[in-house]
Motif scaffolding. Structure first.
Motif, PDB file in Angstrom:
ATOM      1  N   THR A  42      -8.718  74.493  30.458  1.00  0.00           N
ATOM      2  CA  THR A  42      -7.822  75.372  31.209  1.00  0.00           C
ATOM      3  C   THR A  42      -7.582  74.868  32.632  1.00  0.00           C
ATOM      4  N   ARG A  43      -8.147  73.715  32.986  1.00  0.00           N
ATOM      5  CA  ARG A  43      -8.102  73.208  34.357  1.00  0.00           C
ATOM      6  C   ARG A  43      -6.782  72.512  34.690  1.00  0.00           C
ATOM      7  N   GLY A  44      -6.082  71.982  33.679  1.00  0.00           N
ATOM      8  CA  GLY A  44      -4.929  71.132  33.930  1.00  0.00           C
ATOM      9  C   GLY A  44      -3.599  71.854  33.965  1.00  0.00           C
ATOM     10  N   LYS A  45      -2.522  71.033  33.867  1.00  0.00           N
ATOM     11  CA  LYS A  45      -1.158  71.534  33.967  1.00  0.00           C
ATOM     12  C   LYS A  45      -0.335  71.270  32.713  1.00  0.00           C
ATOM     13  N   HIS A  46      -0.742  70.296  31.905  1.00  0.00           N
ATOM     14  CA  HIS A  46       0.054  69.912  30.737  1.00  0.00           C
ATOM     15  C   HIS A  46      -0.858  69.304  29.681  1.00  0.00           C
ATOM     16  N   ASP A  47      -0.247  68.738  28.628  1.00  0.00           N
ATOM     17  CA  ASP A  47      -1.019  68.171  27.520  1.00  0.00           C
ATOM     18  C   ASP A  47      -0.851  66.658  27.404  1.00  0.00           C
ATOM     19  N   HIS A  62      -4.783  71.227  23.571  1.00  0.00           N
ATOM     20  CA  HIS A  62      -4.653  72.412  24.412  1.00  0.00           C
ATOM     21  C   HIS A  62      -3.505  72.162  25.385  1.00  0.00           C
ATOM     22  N   PRO A  63      -2.671  73.157  25.659  1.00  0.00           N
ATOM     23  CA  PRO A  63      -1.476  72.920  26.494  1.00  0.00           C
ATOM     24  C   PRO A  63      -1.764  72.656  27.967  1.00  0.00           C
ATOM     25  N   THR A  64      -2.964  72.980  28.441  1.00  0.00           N
ATOM     26  CA  THR A  64      -3.254  72.784  29.873  1.00  0.00           C
ATOM     27  C   THR A  64      -4.522  71.973  30.080  1.00  0.00           C
ATOM     28  N   THR A  65      -4.736  70.974  29.254  1.00  0.00           N
ATOM     29  CA  THR A  65      -5.981  70.205  29.360  1.00  0.00           C
ATOM     30  C   THR A  65      -5.863  69.006  30.290  1.00  0.00           C
ATOM     31  N   SER A  67      -3.839  66.498  33.608  1.00  0.00           N
ATOM     32  CA  SER A  67      -3.123  66.431  34.884  1.00  0.00           C
ATOM     33  C   SER A  67      -2.845  64.965  35.214  1.00  0.00           C
TER      34      SER A  67
END
Length: 601
Positions: A42-47, A62-65, A67
């Motif tokens: 959940t830390r990132g911005k995209h996949d 995961h969609p937000t894994t 950066s």
């Protein structure tokens, strides 16, 4: 930059761990970038994609894994094993947020001082420093350390540099086994936690373990290894390790099997949260007695068929998966996955089990089953008996217990002889209700779904089957919606009516199933001439229960000498109290007749 950063490199930014997946440029943006996959999805911005262009794939979907970060962004400095050990156990600083230690001004005569002649100030109050030097000495003596928890310390271990240092004396053919940095500083460690660090190769862990002759417990959770091969010189690194934890490493089944093959004494393996869905294509060590596979993606017990080859397995933890079936193909008995007789303890809590067929198959799949955890499954939500009566989760657990003859413990609770007797007689009564609610033509199919029926009948006798010719009654008619209630006075009501000079008589009345308990109390109160809200109703459910004078003694064993001549003891009718409220009485009633006892509050 290419030499410093590469796919698979581990980094830490402000204590957030990540793995480099991409090094290069991005369309429409100046300069070079690092594409990183965060350990926390959940830390990132995209996949791994940007403006419709995919630059890299991630190990975890995961969609937000992920950066993109600049290569010149400062990252947390890595530590060696010795540096990490000293930081954790031999640091001079005292990491206590509520502790403020400092030297004050001139020492008053009545203020105690420590052996260094300095006054200590704690939370604004002057006091003597007691024990801090002893604690520092104890932690500083790393050679006596037996348990080392070195998680989240940005530890790394570049073996080429270490071997180069070890060969500085001119010795030829230096291998990782010749390293002494670990055993020189902490030779007595038997329990080691290396979780959530910056290791990239499994041999980094092996080069530490091979120096710890007493090591028996190893945890490497949360690391991301790009290479799990071992040099021959490190093959004996895990000879004495009996417990291994590889939680959240995202290893597939073959990788887990390959790593565990290097543990000849392994007893316990934990592989929680690794997105595993099938165990196939490789075998685990036959020495294993416990396997923890919680928080994975298994859907059937057949997905675990590779574990049936383990002859010594005793405990299997499958909590928080998606298991709902034995096999997706509805196998015959000969095709079922059958585990070793040694497997006695199974945890299936928090799965997707929603049918009794699964429970009925457990003795075939786990022939040695003695302890089961199966709470928080859909099966135990909104349970109903064959006639539509609501059942609680506790009722469901009783029916589970009764179906599994050899079970000795369920949901962490030991099953007593009285609990088993209650469960089995209750189960038998429920089978009787199911038979009564169905036409005779379905009897064979119903009994076929209850494998213990004949055995329980031999033990307790056949349940009463009273089939009603419901096919002659129009389900939409008034008759189908009415229940014939028979009310009789309990001892407290008899005494109350006697005081009023009236006799208690049994009476019957036909009332709709949709009557609430409040409405029922009104009818009964009017009939008896008593205040409705001063009355309580107890209905016989038709289920079998043990009476208080059961022939089972306190020891749970049969003792014929406890019976009195002429006394009838043993199974009795179970009663349920109708608590005053808006609940519909038809919820509790079986069939079209009910017998209700009336008492005063």
């Amino acid at each position: 930059m290419a030499a410093q950063f590469y796919p698979g490199k581990r980094l830490s930014f402000n204590s957030d761990l990540c793995t480099v997946r991409f090094v290069g440029s991005i369309q429409g943006v100046k300069g070079d970038w690092l594409g990183v996959e965060w350990d926390d999805p959940t830390r990132g911005k995209h996949d791994g994609s940007h403006n419709g262009v995919r630059y890299f794939e991630c190990a975890r979907k995961h969609p937000t894994t992920s950066s993109f970060v600049r290569p010149n962004r400062p990252f947390d400095p890595p530590l060696s094993y010795v540096q990490a050990l000293k930081k954790k156990y031999a640091s001079d600083s005292v990491d206590e947020p509520n502790l403020d230690i400092g030297v004050t001004g001139p020492v008053p005569a009545n203020v105690p001082v420590n052996e260094r002649g300095k006054v200590i100030k704690i939370s604004g109050k002057e006091a003597e420093e007691v024990g801090f030097d002893k604690i520092r000495k104890k932690f500083a003596n790393l050679q006596e350390l037996r348990i080392a928890i070195l998680d989240c310390l940005c530890m790394t271990r570049p073996l080429p540099a270490l071997l180069e240092h070890a060969a500085a004396d001119g010795k030829a053919n230096i291998t990782a086994a010749d390293l002494t940095d670990v055993k020189d500083v902490s030779p007595k460690i038997y329990d080691l936690d290396l979780s959530r660090n910056l290791f990239e190769e499994w041999r980094e862990v092996a080069s530490i373990s091979i120096q710890l002759e007493k090591l028996t417990q190893l945890r490497a959770d949360g690391n991301r290894f790009r290479d799990i091969e071992l040099d021959k010189s490190l093959s004996a690194a895990f000879t004495k390790v009996t417990s291994l934890s590889l939680e959240d490493t995202l290893f597939d089944w073959k990788q887990l099997a390959l790593i565990s093959s290097g543990f000849p004494s392994l007893k316990s393996l934990t592989a929680t949260n690794n997105a595993l869905s099938r165990c196939e294509g490789a075998s685990l060590p036959a020495t294993l007695t416990e396997i923890v596979l919680e928080k994975n993606e298994f859907q059937t017990l057949a997905d675990l068929k590779a574990l049936t080859e383990l002859p010594n397995l005793k405990r299997l933890r499958l909590k928080n998966n998606s298991i709902s079936k034995v096999d997706s193909q509805a196998p015959t008995a000969s095709e079922l996955p059958v585990f070793s007789q040694s497997l006695e303890d199974v945890d299936l809590a928090y799965n997707a089990i929603d049918n009794w067929r699964f429970i009925e198959a457990l003795p075939d799949v786990f022939p040695g089953l003695r302890s089961l955890r199966i709470s928080t499954n859909p099966l135990y939500e909104n349970l109903r008996s064959a006639n539509g009566r609501e059942l609680s989760a506790d009722d469901g657990y009783m029916l589970t217990m009764a179906r599994l003859k050899g079970l000795e413990s369920m949901n962490f609770s030991k099953i007593s002889a009285k609990e088993r007797l209650n469960a089995e007689t209750y189960y038998l009564s429920q089978i009787g209700i199911e038979l009564s609610s169905a036409p005779e033509s379905q009897e064979e199919a119903i009994l076929g779904s209850h494998r213990r029926y004949k055995e329980l009948c031999d033990e307790y006798g056949e349940p009463a089957v009273e089939r009603q010719e419901t096919e002659r009654i129009d389900p939409n008619s008034l008759a189908a919606r009415l229940i014939n209630f028979s009310f009789y006075a309990g001892e407290s009501v008899k005494a109350k009516l006697a005081d009023l000079g009236r006799e208690a008589k049994e009476f019957s009345v036909e009332l709709p199933r949709s009557f609430t308990v409040y409405s029922m109390l009104g009818v009964v109160g009017k009939q008896l001439g008593l205040p409705p809200l001063k009355l309580k109703l107890f209905c016989e459910t038709g289920d079998v229960a043990l009476s208080e004078q059961s022939s089972l003694g306190e020891s749970g064993e049969w003792d014929s000498e406890e019976e009195e001549d002429g006394a009838e003891k043993g199974p009795a009718k179970r009663e349920v109290e109708w608590v005053a409220g808006t609940k519909i009485v038809g919820t509790w009633v079986e069939g079209r007749e009910a017998r209700v006892r009336v008492e005063t509050c």
